[in-house]
Design a protein around this motif. Structure first.
Motif, short mmCIF file in Angstrom:
data_model
loop_
_atom_site.label_atom_id
_atom_site.label_comp_id
_atom_site.label_asym_id
_atom_site.label_seq_id
_atom_site.Cartn_x
_atom_site.Cartn_y
_atom_site.Cartn_z
N VAL A 55 0.84 -1.20 0.00
CA VAL A 55 0.00 0.00 0.00
C VAL A 55 0.88 1.25 0.00
CG1 VAL A 55 -1.67 1.32 1.36
CG2 VAL A 55 -1.96 -1.15 1.09
N ARG A 56 1.88 1.28 0.87
CA ARG A 56 2.78 2.43 0.97
C ARG A 56 3.59 2.62 -0.32
NH1 ARG A 56 7.85 2.23 1.72
NH2 ARG A 56 7.86 0.17 2.71
N GLU A 57 4.18 1.53 -0.81
CA GLU A 57 5.04 1.63 -1.99
C GLU A 57 4.26 2.05 -3.24
OE1 GLU A 57 8.23 1.52 -2.47
OE2 GLU A 57 8.98 0.76 -0.55
N VAL A 58 3.06 1.52 -3.42
CA VAL A 58 2.24 1.93 -4.57
C VAL A 58 1.95 3.42 -4.49
CG1 VAL A 58 -0.07 1.74 -5.62
CG2 VAL A 58 1.26 -0.33 -5.09
N ARG A 59 1.59 3.91 -3.31
CA ARG A 59 1.32 5.35 -3.15
C ARG A 59 2.56 6.18 -3.46
NH1 ARG A 59 0.02 5.14 1.69
NH2 ARG A 59 1.98 5.83 2.54
N GLU A 60 3.72 5.78 -2.91
CA GLU A 60 4.95 6.55 -3.12
C GLU A 60 5.39 6.54 -4.58
OE1 GLU A 60 6.94 5.69 1.28
OE2 GLU A 60 7.87 4.80 -0.50
N GLU A 61 5.33 5.37 -5.22
CA GLU A 61 5.90 5.25 -6.55
C GLU A 61 4.96 5.64 -7.67
OE1 GLU A 61 7.65 1.38 -7.08
OE2 GLU A 61 9.19 1.79 -5.55
N THR A 62 3.65 5.70 -7.39
CA THR A 62 2.69 5.99 -8.47
C THR A 62 1.72 7.11 -8.15
OG1 THR A 62 0.97 4.46 -7.72
CG2 THR A 62 2.75 3.53 -9.09
N GLY A 63 1.53 7.43 -6.89
CA GLY A 63 0.51 8.39 -6.49
C GLY A 63 -0.87 7.78 -6.38
N LEU A 64 -1.02 6.50 -6.69
CA LEU A 64 -2.32 5.83 -6.63
C LEU A 64 -2.57 5.28 -5.23
CD1 LEU A 64 -2.08 3.87 -10.00
CD2 LEU A 64 -3.27 6.04 -9.57
N SER A 65 -3.83 5.14 -4.88
CA SER A 65 -4.22 4.59 -3.58
C SER A 65 -4.75 3.18 -3.76
CB SER A 65 -5.32 5.44 -2.94
OG SER A 65 -4.84 6.74 -2.68
N VAL A 66 -4.20 2.25 -2.99
CA VAL A 66 -4.71 0.88 -2.99
C VAL A 66 -5.99 0.88 -2.17
CG1 VAL A 66 -4.29 -1.48 -2.17
CG2 VAL A 66 -2.44 -0.18 -3.28
N THR A 67 -7.07 0.41 -2.77
CA THR A 67 -8.36 0.36 -2.07
C THR A 67 -8.66 -1.03 -1.52
OG1 THR A 67 -9.54 -0.08 -4.14
CG2 THR A 67 -9.34 2.24 -3.43
N GLU A 68 -8.01 -2.05 -2.12
CA GLU A 68 -8.23 -3.42 -1.66
C GLU A 68 -7.10 -4.31 -2.15
OE1 GLU A 68 -11.31 -7.14 -2.47
OE2 GLU A 68 -11.86 -5.14 -3.16
N ILE A 69 -6.64 -5.20 -1.29
CA ILE A 69 -5.73 -6.26 -1.72
C ILE A 69 -6.61 -7.47 -2.03
CG2 ILE A 69 -3.87 -7.81 -1.02
CD1 ILE A 69 -2.77 -5.49 0.67
N GLU A 70 -6.67 -7.85 -3.30
CA GLU A 70 -7.54 -8.96 -3.72
C GLU A 70 -6.98 -10.31 -3.30
OE1 GLU A 70 -9.16 -8.94 -7.69
OE2 GLU A 70 -8.73 -6.80 -7.87
N HIS A 71 -5.69 -10.54 -3.59
CA HIS A 71 -5.06 -11.81 -3.24
C HIS A 71 -3.55 -11.73 -3.47
CE1 HIS A 71 -6.33 -12.40 -7.55
NE2 HIS A 71 -5.04 -12.64 -7.65
N LEU A 72 -2.86 -12.75 -2.96
CA LEU A 72 -1.44 -12.91 -3.24
C LEU A 72 -1.33 -13.49 -4.64
CD1 LEU A 72 1.54 -12.90 -2.26
CD2 LEU A 72 1.13 -15.24 -1.47
N ALA A 73 -0.76 -12.73 -5.57
CA ALA A 73 -0.66 -13.20 -6.95
C ALA A 73 0.41 -14.28 -7.08
CB ALA A 73 -0.35 -12.02 -7.88
N TYR A 74 1.61 -14.02 -6.52
CA TYR A 74 2.69 -14.99 -6.57
C TYR A 74 3.81 -14.56 -5.63
CZ TYR A 74 4.46 -11.59 -10.00
OH TYR A 74 4.84 -10.44 -10.63
N VAL A 75 4.72 -15.52 -5.38
CA VAL A 75 5.91 -15.28 -4.58
C VAL A 75 7.12 -15.68 -5.41
CG1 VAL A 75 7.20 -15.93 -2.49
CG2 VAL A 75 4.71 -15.70 -2.41
#
Length: 159
Positions: A55-75
């Motif tokens: 959530v923090r990194e997306v905001r810092e790097e893109t200016g976008l706000s994460v509204t929901e984490i749907e799932h773990l896509a991969y590791v």
């Protein structure tokens, strides 16, 4: 592998637009003009969960706000013998809102843009641990796979 010099825990976001394109950010980590495209994300800080970090990194790097984490896509796990580093990266499929407006406090992000699969393949082709898991996820639609690598340019295995 010889004793590890460091272990890195990374959280990244898979953000898609209405056309199914994926958001990549262009990083110039050394500020030397060597651009590497990645998903928006970064190091999980002490006391922070991977979900909080994305959530923090997306905001810092893109200016976008994460509204929901749907799932773990991969590791992804990369055992880099040359650098004696282990990187564990978790990519989360997220919902988002806002307008692209990067304000990276570290000053590494030089571009944030949505790309189709062919453009992703071109931009990530030299970094298989970034490319292969993302393409597998996008093409299969299957979340939760684990991908293991012995270096940044070696083909990996997925489970």
């Amino acid at each position: 592998m010889a004793e590890l010099r460091r272990q890195l825990l990374v959280a990244a976001g898979v953000l898609m637009d209405r056309q199914g394109r994926v958001l990549l950010v262009a990083n110039d980590w050394g500020r030397r003009g060597r651009i590497r495209y990645t998903l928006p994300g970064g190091m999980v800080e002490p006391g922070e969960t991977a979900a909080e970090a994305v959530v923090r990194e997306v905001r810092e790097e893109t200016g976008l706000s994460v509204t929901e984490i749907e799932h773990l896509a991969y590791v992804v796990q990369v055992e880099d013998k040359r650098r004696r580093e282990r990187t564990i990266a978790m990519a989360f499929k997220v919902r988002w809102e806002g307008l692209l407006n990067p304000h990276d406090p570290d000053g590494h992000i030089v571009e944030a843009r949505f790309f189709d699969v062919d453009a992703i393949k071109e931009r990530l082709k030299t970094h298989l641990p970034l490319l292969e898991p993302l393409i597998y996820y996008l093409e299969s639609g299957e979340p939760g796979h684990y991908h293991a690598y012995t270096g940044w340019s070696e083909p990996g295995r997925h489970y």
